[in-house]
Write an enzyme that holds these catalytic residues in place. Structure first.
Site, mmCIF file in Angstrom:
data_model
loop_
_atom_site.group_PDB
_atom_site.id
_atom_site.type_symbol
_atom_site.label_atom_id
_atom_site.label_comp_id
_atom_site.label_asym_id
_atom_site.label_seq_id
_atom_site.Cartn_x
_atom_site.Cartn_y
_atom_site.Cartn_z
ATOM 1 N N GLU A 60 4.256 -0.978 5.174
ATOM 2 C CA GLU A 60 2.913 -1.379 5.611
ATOM 3 C C GLU A 60 2.908 -2.818 6.135
ATOM 4 O OE1 GLU A 60 -0.028 1.471 3.024
ATOM 5 O OE2 GLU A 60 0.499 -0.448 2.125
ATOM 6 N N GLU A 102 1.881 8.597 3.367
ATOM 7 C CA GLU A 102 1.150 8.522 2.096
ATOM 8 C C GLU A 102 -0.158 9.280 2.251
ATOM 9 O OE1 GLU A 102 0.566 4.616 0.552
ATOM 10 O OE2 GLU A 102 2.692 4.060 0.684
#
Length: 594
Positions: free
Chosen positions: A157, A233
């Protein structure tokens, strides 16, 4: 030997391969239960498991590496391979994961002015050393070598944090230099800015989200250059922080719709399939308007509970997977039983002050320094100054102190300060404190869990980093006691106990067989608990979590010892080992308590 390629789709040995994966973090599960959790993953229909890698536990001090026991990542991957599962490894070095400091080792903060997650040479030097060691345990397990690993992720991320493309490329080159042969991915939030900042020419971008799958995939498709679409995710729940009203839960019907869309339109990794537990002091924190440390449980309202039970979400997802892939019959080979051991009477108690020199060696200095500069990663640090008789304290202020501090004057609790309260000056003009014969001034600080997300990661020194001001001036002359509490076996319960002080409490029980059980600490305030020397994690009366999970492998047949460290001076005469968990009241989908 096999090949795994990224083209317009994922291809295993030249054939299209639909990734249906679930996240299990080996470091949040006792190793005796790895096979059980992986068998349940396969039995639901998943063909892949995903895991992060926690640098801070693998290298607790520079150059000291641990890859055994619960940190034997190679064994976890081998078990997955034995079950026919493929593996996605996300080695970081930063992982977020609601894990302490996002998986970075705290000793990175020892250096003044240290920079993280960028091309800062001291940081990169440590990453290179760590990756060189880590990949010794991974490279032989790639599909190209006959193992199950099909993908590595570059960083994590990063588009939320920075836009240094040279850093991301360097990470990819470093992994290649360390022997990585399988393809790379990145993962970011599914919107333009995050994807643009976090993309890397060496990797396929993937997205992290839990809803609006079609719209998120539409955005992601603009960055994949015709490659496959994957939700790295797929959030099926959320984590809990201390002080929130309810245990976080998701809307199952919404989960089912989005899960179906993700498998139909692309590829998926369920976050989390099984969340597990933040044992010890490994929970992370978030910081927006205020500090929000995560609870010990990482149940996450996942597909399997924290203790490994199958849920209605599991059954629902299994039915959806059956529409797209075969679901095998799997025999669960690990016998797991939950049980109660009853109420335990306190067998001994001793104040922290009485055993301080038995469990900690102080560092003396003019200035109080941070936990990291004392060589400590986790736990508590006690700072002690001594004042002469007649010393008057009229004002008290802290400079750069995180996260929580309890002040004692002559052994008496004077005040507890948390988060932003540590920024204030406290004026005692109307009721100044005047020292008598015993002149100790103590500050017991607690690292509540370093922030695991956002730019604040470089501001995570714990304990006292800037000093204590007494009556408007910095006080010099300190004894500093690191208290990682990794040596509770040294505690002598024959020493004095003072009511209301930070103290240790001992309990014992005999087990005729080992069962999963749950520790209830009603009547205690705040602290942490140990069984047979193993740190189970934190408790706090503010909830929502009310009981701590004890897996059966931590219990011995015969006598077992539980030690409680209680900082608030609140202690009951008994504790209980119960057959059922209590993570707090659940919330309905609209946010109302159940």
């Amino acid at each position: 030997m096999s090949t795994f390629e990224i083209k317009d789709n994922f291809y295993l040995d030249g054939e299209p391969f639909k990734i249906i994966s679930g996240g299990i973090h080996y470091f949040r599960v006792v190793p005796e239960y790895w096979r059980d959790r992986l068998e349940k993953l396969k039995a639901m229909g998943c063909n892949t498991v995903e895991t992060y890698v926690c640098w801070n536990l693998h290298e607790p001090t520079p150059g000291e590496f641990h890859f055994d026991g619960g940190l034997d990542i190679a064994r976890f991957i081998e078990i997955a391979g034995e079950l026919g599962l493929k593996v996605i490894v996300r080695p970081g070095p930063f992982i977020c994961a609601e894990w302490e400091f996002g998986g970075l080792p705290a000793w990175l903060l020892k250096e003044d002015g240290a920079r993280l997650r960028g091309l800062y040479e001291p940081y990169m030097s440590h990453v290179r050393s760590y990756f060189k060691e880590l990949f010794k345990h991974l490279t032989h397990l790639q599909v190209t070598k006959g193992g199950p690993i099909i993908l590595f992720q570059i960083e994590n991320e990063y588009g939320y944090y920075g836009d240094d493309k040279e850093y991301l490329m360097e990470m990819g080159k470093l992994m290649r230099d360390c022997g990585a042969e399988v393809p790379f991915v990145t993962s970011d939030g599914p919107w333009d800015d995050a994807l643009e900042c976090g993309k890397c020419d060496m990797a396929l971008p993937t997205g992290n989200f839990g809803s609006h799958v079609k719209e998120q995939f539409d955005t992601l498709s603009q960055y994949t250059n015709g490659g496959p679409l994957m939700c790295m995710e797929f959030w099926v729940g959320w984590f809990d922080s201390w002080g929130r009203d309810n245990h976080s839960t998701s809307d199952l019907e919404a989960n089912k719709r989005d899960f179906d869309d993700a498998i139909r339109l692309g590829h998926i990794n369920i976050y989390m399939f099984h969340g597990g537990t933040n044992f010890g002091f490994t929970n992370g924190s978030n910081y927006y308007a205020r500090l929000e440390p995560d609870v010990t449980s990482y149940d996450y309202d996942a597909v399997l509970t924290e203790w490994g039970d199958i849920t209605p979400k599991y059954e629902a997802f299994k039915e959806i997977i059956k529409k797209y892939a075969p679901v095998p019959e799997v025999e669960f080979t690990t016998k797991i039983e939950k049980g109660a051991y009853g109420t335990l009477e306190c067998e001994g108690r001793v104040s922290l002050n009485s055993v301080l020199d038995d469990i900690s060696t102080p560092t003396c200095g003019k200035d109080a320094v941070s936990m990291e500069k004392l060589g400590q990663n986790f736990g508590y640090t006690l700072y002690r100054a001594s004042f002469p008789k007649g010393k008057v304290i009229g004002k008290l202020a802290f400079s750069k102190v995180n996260d929580r501090a309890i002040v004692f004057m002559e052994g008496n609790r004077f005040g507890t300060y948390y988060d932003r309260e540590l920024l204030e000056e406290y004026d005692f003009k109307r009721h100044p404190y005047v020292y008598g014969d015993d002149g100790d001034f103590d500050v017991l600080t607690e690292n509540m869990g370093r922030v695991n997300f956002s730019y604040k990661i470089e501001q995570q020194r714990k304990g006292i980093d800037g000093g204590v001001l007494i009556n408007g001036h910095y006080h010099t002359g300190w004894k500093m006691y690191p208290l990682p509490l990794d040596n509770v076996d040294k505690i002598d319960f024959n020493k004095p106990y003072q009511s209301g002080s930070p103290a240790f409490y001992k309990f014992g029980f005999n087990a005729y067989k080992a069962m999963d059980t749950f520790l209830d600490l009603e009547g205690f305030g705040k602290g942490c608990a140990f069984i047979n020397g193993f740190n189970l994690g934190r408790y706090w009366e503010i909830g929502p979590q009310k009981r701590l999970y004890i897996p059966a492998p931590l219990i011995k047949e015969g006598h077992n010892e539980i030690i409680i460290f209680e900082t608030e001076g609140k202690a009951a005469r008994t504790i209980s080992l119960m057959a059922e968990p209590d993570l707090g009241p659940r919330a309905l989908p609209d946010g109302r308590p159940e």
